[in-house]
Design an enzyme around this catalytic site. Structure first.
Site, mmCIF file in Angstrom:
data_model
loop_
_atom_site.group_PDB
_atom_site.id
_atom_site.type_symbol
_atom_site.label_atom_id
_atom_site.label_comp_id
_atom_site.label_asym_id
_atom_site.label_seq_id
_atom_site.Cartn_x
_atom_site.Cartn_y
_atom_site.Cartn_z
ATOM 1 N N CYS A 376 0.738 -1.354 -0.138
ATOM 2 C CA CYS A 376 0.038 -0.194 -0.113
ATOM 3 C C CYS A 376 0.873 1.067 -0.148
ATOM 4 C CB CYS A 376 -1.096 0.032 0.935
ATOM 5 S SG CYS A 376 -2.482 1.064 0.743
ATOM 6 N N HIS A 498 -3.555 -4.832 0.313
ATOM 7 C CA HIS A 498 -3.027 -5.413 1.521
ATOM 8 C C HIS A 498 -3.445 -7.037 1.505
ATOM 9 C CE1 HIS A 498 -2.539 -1.681 3.929
ATOM 10 N NE2 HIS A 498 -3.571 -1.300 3.099
ATOM 11 N N GLU A 500 -2.168 -9.165 3.312
ATOM 12 C CA GLU A 500 -1.954 -9.804 4.495
ATOM 13 C C GLU A 500 -3.282 -9.935 5.273
ATOM 14 O OE1 GLU A 500 -0.248 -6.794 3.478
ATOM 15 O OE2 GLU A 500 -1.093 -5.182 4.883
#
Ligand code: GLN
Length: 526
Positions: A376, A498, A500
């Site tokens: 990001c 993102h 994650e």
């Protein structure tokens, strides 16, 4: 629907979320479908506007809601995807009730905490519990974690709602787990007094702990369990020792060994006994390798980057590689120390502070063939770095930071957006991957879905120049750049999204896998 309520005693930060997620995993391993709700007794509508240094990471769900980091723990432990309904805050509850009052739904009545707020809390819990999974099925069991500590003014209405649920539901449909601290004195004796006090506080609210999970540095002795059992009116078998585990994913197994499944089954009238142990085997894998990754960030607080930390762990485990993290303060780290790490990661972030340090780290990774992963803000700063040093825009920057050539600009739909809560480009969006790229090698799919949280993007005006200078935008959503990479570098990859937030211990995120693998190939540390 059966409910497992999880409350906390003595103090916050005991790992109630991990306990809740672990209980969920234990039941899921027995074939039950489990969902989870987190109650946050603050007045914010959601976690999106809070400082992560105080409350930890803002987790983003598929529907774009910005929620408490515990929902990340639930998603990772239970391998499910939740929605906004699963994070109930005081702000959301009051807003709904006040909106109803203004509409005239309670005409003639005095609107009060009991019953109006407590009714709304129960409705919110029920709605979240009953929400269908994407395959159309529903959960058998819903975990309800009440944030804060028993005795706080803020959590009173929620605990009152739980008390009412107790009376309304059949006996075998609700159980209360109280997570508490068992400290040791200087002689190493375990002290039960704080637990006794917090159970007393629960009692004053009309609640009884059916199970006590005692958090401590060392396993709780039988003697201590006996004492807690006597003082807190529950059998010794219902006192579960939860000593600090080296790895949170080991907690379900530790609690399993303590026999929590049998106690829960008895309370909830569950009959499936034998757990599937595949998950336990997965988290018990041995490491044969180790790498050290430098994360250059503004906050050196691990909770702010918990999903990144977990994603590195998931990838590392799949590659039998332990990933150590060195937290480098973006404003203060020694530039020469960058050569000491196997890879460099630049996480997301907001605001100007620390960006020059991050840009220098990106330049170092690019010029020295060090594996690099940008997320990001990390993606945006990689674009800025390339524009400055390779595309001839010496004053390149992001519109977010002030004057200069805005190679990163505000998303067009953000023009005129004045409210800051929940207004970013949030949640799931697709990205189309270009053939023959690293992105394609990592994802092995033409189209992917990942979660987003940003207000700025690569300014379309400069894409041509950046590409001409050698930067490859390898995934896009129409004219929006989603991934970037450099073909002649061992691993230089960044994402506007993102990844994650979708990584799980059972299926690590592709960019993280690729990054850890590259770190291993580049290994400089011992
Ligand atoms: N501040 C940047 C933006 O708003 C990056 C956001 C982030 O890293 N989550 O676009």
């Amino acid at each position: 629907m059966k409910y497992i309520i999880i409350t906390g005693g003595v103090m916050s930060g005991l790992g109630k979320g991990i306990t809740a997620a672990s209980v969920g995993r234990i039941l899921q391993n027995r074939g039950y479908r489990v969902t989870a709700v987190k109650i946050d007794p603050y007045l914010n509508i959601d976690a999106g506007t809070m400082n992560p240094a105080q409350h930890g990471e803002v987790f983003v769900l598929k529907d774009g809601s910005e929620v408490d980091l515990d929902l990340g723990n639930y998603e990772r432990f239970l391998d499910i995807e939740l929605t906004a309904a699963h994070n109930i805050t005081t702000g959301k509850v009051y807003r709904t009730v006040i909106d109803k009052e203004r509409r005239g739904d309670f005409l003639g009545e005095t609107v009060q905490i009991i019953p109006h707020i407590t009714d709304q809390i129960k409705t919110c819990i029920r709605n979240a519990a009953e929400e269908e999974f994407p395959d159309g099925t529903k959960a058998d069991i819903c975990l309800v974690e009440v944030g804060g500590t028993v005795g706080d003014i803020e959590s009173m209405p929620f605990l009152e709602a739980v008390r009412q649920m107790h009376g309304e539901l059949p006996e075998h449909d609700i159980v209360l787990i109280h997570v508490t601290l068992i400290p040791e004195d200087t002689m190493g004796d375990m002290k039960t007094k704080p637990t006794q006090h917090s159970v007393k506080a629960l009692r004053e609210l009309g609640l009884h702990a059916d199970i006590i999970v005692g958090r401590s540095d060392n396993p709780i002795s039988a003697g201590t369990k006996r004492k807690i059992s006597a003082f807190c009116d529950l059998p010794q078998s219902a006192v579960i020792s939860a000593a600090t585990a080296p790895d949170t994913y080991a907690v379900p197994m530790e609690m399993e060994k303590e026999g929590i499944a049998a106690v829960l089954s008895a309370h909830l009238g569950l009959d499936k006994k034998e757990p599937d142990t595949a998950w336990y085997r997965l988290v018990n894998k041995e490491y044969t390798n180790r790498v050290t990754v430098a994360i250059v960030s503004k906050y050196g607080i691990e909770d702010v980057y918990i999903s990144i930390k977990e994603s590195l762990k998931h990838a590392g485990r799949a590659l039998s590689t332990e990933v150590k993290i060195a937290w480098l303060d973006a404003e203060r780290y020694e530039r020469c120390s960058l050569k000491d790490y196997d890879g460099i990661l630049i996480p997301g972030g907001f605001g100007k502070r620390g960006i020059e340090g991050k840009i220098e780290a990106i330049q170092f990774a690019r010029e020295n063939n060090v594996p690099f992963l940008g997320l990001c803000l990390g993606f945006q700063l990689a674009t800025v770095e390339y524009a400055r040093h390779k595309a001839g825009y010496a004053d390149a920057t992001s519109e977010e930071f002030g004057e200069g050539t805005h190679v990163i600009g505000l998303l067009p739909e953000q023009e005129g957006v004045n409210e800051l809560g929940g207004t970013m480009r949030l949640g799931n969006y697709n990205a189309d991957i270009r053939d023959g790229t690293l992105a394609m090698k990592l994802y092995k799919e033409k189209q992917i879905t990942e979660r987003h949280r940003h207000r700025y993007e690569v300014n379309p005006q400069y894409i041509g120049d950046l590409e001409k200078a050698g930067l490859v935008f390898s995934a896009t959503n129409k004219n929006r750049m989603e991934c970037l990479e450099l073909p002649d570098h061992p691993f230089y990859f960044a994402t506007q999204f993102h990844p994650e937030f979708r990584s799980r211990p059972t299926h690590p995120s592709p960019p993280y896998l690729g990054f850890v693998e590259a770190c291993r190939a580049n290994k400089r540390t011992i």
